[in-house]
Design an enzyme around this catalytic site. Sequence first.
Site, PDB file in Angstrom:
ATOM      1  N   GLY A  95     -58.656   6.161   1.728  1.00 11.62           N
ATOM      2  CA  GLY A  95     -58.262   5.864   3.102  1.00 11.62           C
ATOM      3  C   GLY A  95     -57.515   4.553   3.249  1.00 11.62           C
ATOM      4  O   GLY A  95     -56.888   4.303   4.270  1.00 11.62           O
ATOM      5  N   PHE A  97     -54.764   3.263   1.820  1.00 12.56           N
ATOM      6  CA  PHE A  97     -53.305   3.295   1.949  1.00 12.56           C
ATOM      7  C   PHE A  97     -52.888   3.748   3.348  1.00 12.56           C
ATOM      8  O   PHE A  97     -51.979   3.179   3.960  1.00 12.56           O
ATOM      9  CB  PHE A  97     -52.702   4.219   0.882  1.00 12.56           C
ATOM     10  CG  PHE A  97     -51.208   4.357   0.987  1.00 12.56           C
ATOM     11  CD1 PHE A  97     -50.369   3.333   0.567  1.00 12.56           C
ATOM     12  CD2 PHE A  97     -50.633   5.501   1.518  1.00 12.56           C
ATOM     13  CE1 PHE A  97     -48.986   3.444   0.674  1.00 12.56           C
ATOM     14  CE2 PHE A  97     -49.254   5.632   1.625  1.00 12.56           C
ATOM     15  CZ  PHE A  97     -48.429   4.599   1.200  1.00 12.56           C
ATOM     16  N   ASP A 147     -59.470   0.240  -1.453  1.00 10.81           N
ATOM     17  CA  ASP A 147     -58.620  -0.884  -1.853  1.00 10.81           C
ATOM     18  C   ASP A 147     -57.596  -1.187  -0.768  1.00 10.81           C
ATOM     19  O   ASP A 147     -57.418  -0.409   0.162  1.00 10.81           O
ATOM     20  CB  ASP A 147     -57.901  -0.579  -3.177  1.00 10.81           C
ATOM     21  CG  ASP A 147     -56.867   0.529  -3.046  1.00 10.81           C
ATOM     22  OD1 ASP A 147     -57.057   1.427  -2.189  1.00 10.81           O
ATOM     23  OD2 ASP A 147     -55.879   0.523  -3.796  1.00 10.81           O
ATOM     24  N   GLY A 217     -50.506   0.931  -5.982  1.00 11.62           N
ATOM     25  CA  GLY A 217     -49.527  -0.053  -5.534  1.00 11.62           C
ATOM     26  C   GLY A 217     -48.136   0.146  -6.089  1.00 11.62           C
ATOM     27  O   GLY A 217     -47.326  -0.775  -6.096  1.00 11.62           O
ATOM     28  N   ASP A 267     -50.180  12.743  -7.847  1.00  8.63           N
ATOM     29  CA  ASP A 267     -50.186  13.526  -6.609  1.00  8.63           C
ATOM     30  C   ASP A 267     -48.994  13.105  -5.785  1.00  8.63           C
ATOM     31  O   ASP A 267     -48.513  11.985  -5.911  1.00  8.63           O
ATOM     32  CB  ASP A 267     -51.456  13.258  -5.801  1.00  8.63           C
ATOM     33  CG  ASP A 267     -51.369  11.920  -5.068  1.00  8.63           C
ATOM     34  OD1 ASP A 267     -51.016  11.912  -3.873  1.00  8.63           O
ATOM     35  OD2 ASP A 267     -51.589  10.871  -5.703  1.00  8.63           O
ATOM     36  N   CYS A 305     -37.224  31.587 -12.248  1.00 10.49           N
ATOM     37  CA  CYS A 305     -38.490  31.306 -11.564  1.00 10.49           C
ATOM     38  C   CYS A 305     -39.190  32.599 -11.164  1.00 10.49           C
ATOM     39  O   CYS A 305     -38.542  33.540 -10.702  1.00 10.49           O
ATOM     40  CB  CYS A 305     -38.221  30.439 -10.331  1.00 10.49           C
ATOM     41  SG  CYS A 305     -39.704  30.025  -9.402  1.00 10.49           S
ATOM     42  N   CYS A 307     -41.777  32.698  -8.886  1.00  8.04           N
ATOM     43  CA  CYS A 307     -42.494  32.560  -7.611  1.00  8.04           C
ATOM     44  C   CYS A 307     -42.010  33.640  -6.630  1.00  8.04           C
ATOM     45  O   CYS A 307     -40.944  34.230  -6.814  1.00  8.04           O
ATOM     46  CB  CYS A 307     -42.267  31.168  -7.021  1.00  8.04           C
ATOM     47  SG  CYS A 307     -40.737  31.008  -6.068  1.00  8.04           S
ATOM     48  N   CYS A 310     -38.373  33.365  -5.267  1.00  5.68           N
ATOM     49  CA  CYS A 310     -37.292  33.703  -6.202  1.00  5.68           C
ATOM     50  C   CYS A 310     -37.343  35.170  -6.632  1.00  5.68           C
ATOM     51  O   CYS A 310     -36.307  35.766  -6.913  1.00  5.68           O
ATOM     52  CB  CYS A 310     -37.357  32.791  -7.430  1.00  5.68           C
ATOM     53  SG  CYS A 310     -36.985  31.064  -7.032  1.00  5.68           S
ATOM     54  N   HIS A 336     -42.437  27.879  -3.683  1.00  5.54           N
ATOM     55  CA  HIS A 336     -41.494  27.682  -4.788  1.00  5.54           C
ATOM     56  C   HIS A 336     -41.622  26.272  -5.374  1.00  5.54           C
ATOM     57  O   HIS A 336     -41.683  26.106  -6.602  1.00  5.54           O
ATOM     58  CB  HIS A 336     -40.045  27.904  -4.317  1.00  5.54           C
ATOM     59  CG  HIS A 336     -39.041  27.412  -5.322  1.00  5.54           C
ATOM     60  ND1 HIS A 336     -38.669  28.161  -6.416  1.00  5.54           N
ATOM     61  CD2 HIS A 336     -38.392  26.220  -5.439  1.00  5.54           C
ATOM     62  CE1 HIS A 336     -37.826  27.446  -7.163  1.00  5.54           C
ATOM     63  NE2 HIS A 336     -37.639  26.271  -6.589  1.00  5.54           N
TER      64      HIS A 336
END
Length: 376
Positions: A95, A97, A147, A217, A267, A305, A307, A310, A336
Amino acid sequence: MTERFGFTVNARDGRARSGVISTPRGDVRTPAFMPVGTAGTVKAMLPESVRATGADILLGNTYHLMLRPTAERIARLGGLHRFMNWDRPILTDSGGFQVMSLADLRKLTEDGVTFRSHVDGSKHHLSPERSMEIQRLLGSDIVMCFDECPALPATDEAVAKSMRLSMRWAQRSRDAFGDRPGHALFGIMQGGVNRDLREESATALKAIDFDGYAVGGLAVGEGQEAMFGVLDYAPDFLPEDKPRYLMGVGKPDDIVGAVERGIDMMDCVLPSRSGRTGQAWTPRGQVNIKNARHQDDPRPLDEGCTCPACRSYSRAYLHHVFKAQEIIASMLLTWHNLHYYQQLMQGLRDAIDAGQLAAFVAEFHARRAEGDIPPL
């Protein structure tokens, strides 16, 4: 199924590693990319669709969930996994950030941060102890320390002061986390782009002893060159036998460069956010589906691809539904992009296992340099 949290490195190629993070809710293959489920959902995706792209783990957001629908409500309803219908591992950020970047009228003290919600203006207090409590109520498998993340550029003095506060908060986070078998707590290295401060931060975190370590950071405005400059040394300050997580990264070439430098987890909201704004990521770089050149194009986004976007839809159709603001545009483009990201991670893992990472990276950059397929 393991009952404990663990990490195994199975192969190395240069500084890059491939391995497995084991949790009671399942294994996470590393290097891993975690789609971001900010408010208990990866936007425009069903959880089973996210899993079908190859994701082993999701990220949930402490700040957003504490404000709405509240961690206490999620706990009463059986925890975040049941609430959002995702039975595999979840990592929650602390939390910190979001408080720094989203909240209104925040006041920072040694104890924590008092702020007003960007949703309804209500007043809240977030401290290391409260962050640990919220993440325990959510039931996440990997918990992040609370942090402070200062925006860059900043003076070395400001970065040092912030980092040392974060290290004091890291100890308080560890104390408040307690003993939770099967759940992991990660420390977060800070220090901006200053090597000495990064080393000081890593030394403090190792003394506290965490289950994994994040490089925090970065990706906060310093640019890729500066970020890679830090990653050239920072991961090596951290323990070899624990996962290393680069927070909030990134574009495909950021990810490849981070993996080359020894990062195991990442992420980013980018693949899902890009999908909702008409951007598709392919091995040949980015495609802007809004462009008129696609309106008569019967070809898929990417021939190679598999997916749903595609396999079953043309660029012309995707252009049309995006322009018409149909919800299916966000659904198909997000699927995709997440699929592309997970294929990239699988390619990186396979290349590290085979000792062929340099060749994989060279091919990755060469294909991107070609640019999108020529217009018809």
